[in-house]
Design a protein around this motif. Sequence first.
Motif: not given
Length: 308
Positions: A36, A40, A42-46, A269, A299, A301-302
């Motif tokens: 985060w 917020n 960070i794209d799809k990290a969760n 990120t 990132k 999420g990739d």
Amino acid sequence: MYHKSVTYLLQLTKDEINEFLNSFDTVLTDCDGVLWLNNNVIDKANLVMNRFRELGKKVFFITNNSSKSREEYAIKCKELNFKCDKEEIISSAYLAADYLKNCGFNKKVYIVGSTGITQELDNVGIKHTDVGPDVHCTTVPKLIEGIKLDQEIGAVIVGFDEHISFPKILKASSYLNNPDCLFVATNTDEQFPLNSEFIIPGTGTMVAAVQTCAGRKPHVVGKPNTYICEALVKEHNINPKRTLMIGDRCNTDILLGTRCGFQTLLVLTGVTTLNDVMEWKQSDSQDEQDLLPDVYLDKLGDLLPFLK
Ligand SMILES: O=C(O)COP(=O)(O)O
Ligand SMILES: [Mg+2]
């Protein structure tokens, strides 16, 4: 597998990526700048972290951010849809309180920091000063006249303090003038990862101010100090070679991974840039070589498409 090679994961074949993903059973992840930024995700990290857990990997969150207690981080994780228990979160405020407890400390702490530290000290029954603004609008002689140093103080903890001030630096340094007074810093991150035109002072800024004035170096409990990882390795029977450390800052997260013999993944990120890394890769300084990650991604999420 890719020891300090700075390999871009997505340039590997699907089989090579799967082999990499199967090469670790435990994931230690940094938070700010990986999972985060402020509040917020960070794209799809969760989704990636929860998928690691579904695939049977142990997951631990290790943050140098001392502004929250473990309990508060557990609430933040829930709000941002990261599955985790409080015991899987290690914050630098928790580490500072744990360190004093393990030293058998029984006096009072002068805090330059925030409620993450006060709550963790309360959790282990250690007395402390209050936090919040401590400003002065008079002359230094008048300021000093109004200060009565607390004789019970036996340690100074410096953590992230958005109310850092002249009076706080003066008081902390005055307590540290006694060589028996312990000096503990939660971490020394220079700036907060926040992709904007503003540079947010990190805890390292507060620590440097007190360290300079006091003329003493602190014991730093956060990353890259290996204290916490040695405890985790012992407590959870972790195999360092089958452990992945994920971070956004090479002089804390990746350096910690290097020191503990973990595999390391840098995500771009947060704080460290690819230019930084490529400069260190050309360097013949061991200190800079120690900062190099094994692999990197734009990132976290990739990774999701490879975790089906
Ligand atoms: O508090 C900081 O400066 C950084 O926190 P982090 O270790 O979660 O990135
Ligand atoms: Mg970070």
